[in-house]
Design a protein around this motif. Structure first.
Motif, PDB file in Angstrom:
ATOM      1  N   ALA A  62       0.828  -1.206   0.000  1.00 57.13           N
ATOM      2  CA  ALA A  62       0.000   0.000   0.000  1.00 57.13           C
ATOM      3  C   ALA A  62       0.863   1.258   0.000  1.00 57.13           C
ATOM      4  O   ALA A  62       0.530   2.253  -0.652  1.00 57.13           O
ATOM      5  N   GLY A  63       1.993   1.215   0.719  1.00 58.19           N
ATOM      6  CA  GLY A  63       2.884   2.376   0.747  1.00 58.19           C
ATOM      7  C   GLY A  63       3.481   2.666  -0.615  1.00 58.19           C
ATOM      8  O   GLY A  63       3.645   3.835  -1.001  1.00 58.19           O
ATOM      9  N   SER A  64       3.823   1.620  -1.370  1.00 55.72           N
ATOM     10  CA  SER A  64       4.369   1.814  -2.715  1.00 55.72           C
ATOM     11  C   SER A  64       3.350   2.500  -3.613  1.00 55.72           C
ATOM     12  O   SER A  64       3.685   3.409  -4.381  1.00 55.72           O
ATOM     13  N   LEU A  65       2.085   2.080  -3.522  1.00 56.41           N
ATOM     14  CA  LEU A  65       1.028   2.711  -4.322  1.00 56.41           C
ATOM     15  C   LEU A  65       0.756   4.138  -3.842  1.00 56.41           C
ATOM     16  O   LEU A  65       0.485   5.036  -4.649  1.00 56.41           O
ATOM     17  N   THR A  66       0.853   4.346  -2.528  1.00 58.31           N
ATOM     18  CA  THR A  66       0.555   5.665  -1.951  1.00 58.31           C
ATOM     19  C   THR A  66       1.594   6.715  -2.346  1.00 58.31           C
ATOM     20  O   THR A  66       1.329   7.917  -2.229  1.00 58.31           O
ATOM     21  N   LEU A  67       2.760   6.278  -2.789  1.00 56.03           N
ATOM     22  CA  LEU A  67       3.748   7.243  -3.277  1.00 56.03           C
ATOM     23  C   LEU A  67       3.182   8.093  -4.409  1.00 56.03           C
ATOM     24  O   LEU A  67       3.616   9.228  -4.629  1.00 56.03           O
ATOM     25  N   PHE A  68       2.177   7.555  -5.108  1.00 55.45           N
ATOM     26  CA  PHE A  68       1.532   8.284  -6.200  1.00 55.45           C
ATOM     27  C   PHE A  68       0.110   8.681  -5.812  1.00 55.45           C
ATOM     28  O   PHE A  68      -0.797   8.651  -6.647  1.00 55.45           O
ATOM     29  N   TYR A  69      -0.042   9.055  -4.556  1.00 53.44           N
ATOM     30  CA  TYR A  69      -1.350   9.457  -4.033  1.00 53.44           C
ATOM     31  C   TYR A  69      -1.993  10.583  -4.861  1.00 53.44           C
ATOM     32  O   TYR A  69      -3.174  10.472  -5.237  1.00 53.44           O
ATOM     33  N   PRO A  70      -1.286  11.682  -5.187  1.00 58.37           N
ATOM     34  CA  PRO A  70      -1.940  12.742  -5.979  1.00 58.37           C
ATOM     35  C   PRO A  70      -2.372  12.251  -7.352  1.00 58.37           C
ATOM     36  O   PRO A  70      -3.459  12.606  -7.831  1.00 58.37           O
ATOM     37  N   GLU A  71      -1.527  11.429  -7.993  1.00 61.27           N
ATOM     38  CA  GLU A  71      -1.863  10.931  -9.327  1.00 61.27           C
ATOM     39  C   GLU A  71      -3.059   9.983  -9.280  1.00 61.27           C
ATOM     40  O   GLU A  71      -3.917  10.005 -10.174  1.00 61.27           O
ATOM     41  N   LEU A  72      -3.134   9.150  -8.236  1.00 64.76           N
ATOM     42  CA  LEU A  72      -4.261   8.223  -8.114  1.00 64.76           C
ATOM     43  C   LEU A  72      -5.571   8.970  -7.869  1.00 64.76           C
ATOM     44  O   LEU A  72      -6.620   8.595  -8.405  1.00 64.76           O
ATOM     45  N   LYS A  73      -5.528  10.035  -7.070  1.00 64.47           N
ATOM     46  CA  LYS A  73      -6.730  10.839  -6.834  1.00 64.47           C
ATOM     47  C   LYS A  73      -7.205  11.469  -8.136  1.00 64.47           C
ATOM     48  O   LYS A  73      -8.402  11.441  -8.455  1.00 64.47           O
TER      49      LYS A  73
END
Length: 518
Positions: free
Chosen positions: A30-41
């Motif tokens: 989850a932390g690896s994916l969260t590195l791109f939190y703005p892009e995912l939003k």
């Protein structure tokens, strides 16, 4: 170093790693994916919006006034405005809306189109990025931050015991990989050692900052109780997080032009404004707090409060000296999430994070194989631990793929949309764990999970091409590349997972045929 010391370190390394493997895998995944939190939003919501040029944007003051006229907002409560960014060209408004005859308020969050001031969708409907962030921070569990802190503490022990085991071979066997000529056990051992050594600075940094973020809360509670006698406000003030308040006067006052105020603040502070906090908006005692990022200093946040009746950033509300504790906390946060540099650093962190996930699975396979013939351990315990670690780790991959597919395909106006996405995630994850208890071929089970994940992401790519290609191109041409970038990454991962799944499936079939022939 004595052989007994190395043997003890190896035992501790293996057993501790095995028992923390599932939550640790979830945290790193989850932390690896969260590195791109703005892009995912941005990827989640932009496909549901109509593209508009930024030059057509309404004044921010008009955006806020429109929102206040459409909702019964308690003006004595604090409102939040997140400004559009280079990733997401929408306003995020958090309004304390009165509920049940104004007996209490509830924070209503909205995406607002800057071109017309209209609500695009509730922010809570697009909750996947926040859900993944929660998995990383506290596993979305009550007291989960303390659980993650304890897991991080044991992870630190695993790192040091691994160093003890590999200390003599750390230099001489660096990058040593025996390849296809070696047995599967030696290949897995080499893979585990190489990835572990190469990712050591990264994992140590995450272990250290994770401990500070999570278990640091315990020391704060102790300090609050015994040093400050439960006075939380005093603790926050001394820590650099003062709660600035102003009583509501009940006297109406014209508010300043928010765009002009932000532009002036940015020029004076050499910073980029990120968000506003509006207290008593429209009142004589209104406060406007501007939070932004310094343009040159490393991860330095600028946080200043404007008092409307004085038409100035009062020195009473804005101390001249910066607080070292607050700056240090933000520094660690920026280091942990890769916010201190550009996209390239986040990509490197992402690759290392996924490598650690692979490291966990390989380590589990090695240790499970090691005690498979140990008669002092019951066969039932061995089977249950093997199934739990297999499903608990590998199962999160198809669960995440399913959540991404639903995040993209469910209508924005659908009630309980976010709940459906999260329920689907847990359903697929739970089914994966249960299925692991009914398989005798672990390698085949992993290959099936990987193939299913690849097929789901392939279906997601088809949905993107058929339903969202026009909006992707429009936003890409306007320099908002998140839609294209995230979709392209999913396509790439689909191809990678399908190739990896087929490779593992062939290996599992070959191993089964070899056993059958014998």
């Amino acid at each position: 170093m004595k052989a007994t010391t190395i043997r003890s370190a190896l035992e501790g390394h293996g057993w501790i790693g095995l028992f923390i493997s599932i939550p640790l895998f979830i945290v790193f995944w989850a932390g690896s994916l969260t590195l791109f939190y703005p892009e995912l939003k941005a990827w989640s919501v932009l496909s549901h919006t109509e593209f508009r040029s930024v030059s057509d944007s309404l004044p921010l003051s008009e955006i806020v006034d429109t929102a206040l006229s459409e909702h019964d907002v308690d003006m004595q409560e604090r409102m939040f405005v997140v400004l559009p960014t280079e990733t997401l060209p929408l306003y995020e408004l958090y309004l304390p809306v009165k509920q049940n005859g104004a007996t209490h308020t509830e924070l209503t969050s909205l995406y607002v189109d800057p071109a017309n001031g209209q609500t695009v969708a509730p922010i809570d409907s697009f909750h996947l990025a926040d859900f993944l962030y929660g998995l990383h921070i506290d596993l979305n569990l009550p007291m989960g931050d303390h659980i993650v802190g304890i897991i991080t503490l044991f992870f630190t022990v695993v790192i040091f015991t691994g160093l003890i085991v590999q200390f003599k071979k750390l230099i001489t066997h660096f990058f040593s990989y025996r390849g296809s000529k070696a047995t599967q056990r030696y290949q897995l051992t080499d893979m585990h050692n190489v990835v572990g050594v190469m990712s050591l600075p990264y994992t140590f940094m995450y272990a250290l900052t994770g401990l500070m973020f999570n278990l640091g809360l315990i020391s704060q509670i102790v300090t609050l109780l015994f040093v400050y006698d439960g006075d939380r406000t005093a603790l926050l003030n001394d820590s650099g997080f003062p709660k600035i308040t102003e009583s509501y006067a009940g006297i109406e006052r014209e508010m300043p032009d928010l765009d002009a105020l932000v532009a002036s603040w940015e020029e004076e502070q050499h910073a980029k404004a990120r968000s506003l906090r509006l207290t008593n908006y429209g009142d004589e005692n209104a406060l406007i707090r501007i939070i932004g990022q310094h343009e040159t200093n490393f991860s330095q946040r600028i946080d200043m409060t404007y008092r409307v009746r004085e038409n100035a950033f009062s020195t009473e509300l804005n101390p001249s000296e910066r607080n070292a504790f607050a700056d240090g906390t933000r520094f660690l946060y920026a280091l942990h999430f890769g916010h201190f540099a550009g996209l390239d650093v986040r990509v490197v962190f992402f690759i290392l994070g996924l490598a650690v996930c692979g490291l966990i699975i390989v380590g589990n396979m090695l240790w499970l194989n090691k005690f498979q013939n140990n008669r002092s351990i019951s066969q039932r315990f061995k089977r249950n631990i093997a199934a739990l670690t297999l499903g608990g780790c590998a199962g999160i991959i198809p669960a995440s793929a399913t959540a991404f597919l639903l995040e993209r395909t469910l209508a924005a106006s659908l009630d309980a949309r976010a709940l459906m996405v999260e329920a689907a995630f847990f359903l697929v994850y739970g089914l994966s764990v249960v299925a692991a208890f009914f398989t005798n071929n672990r390698l085949k089970m992993i290959s099936v999970m990987v193939l299913v994940s690849g097929l789901i992401l392939a279906l997601l790519t088809v949905v993107e091409v058929i339903g969202n290609s026009q909006s992707i191109v429009q936003y890409f041409n306007a320099s908002y590349k998140s839609l294209f970038s995230v979709s392209f990454i999913f396509l790439s991962f689909s191809c990678l997972l399908l190739w990896l799944g087929m490779s593992l499936l062939k290996k599992s079939e070959l191993a089964r045929n070899t056993i059958t022939d014998q």
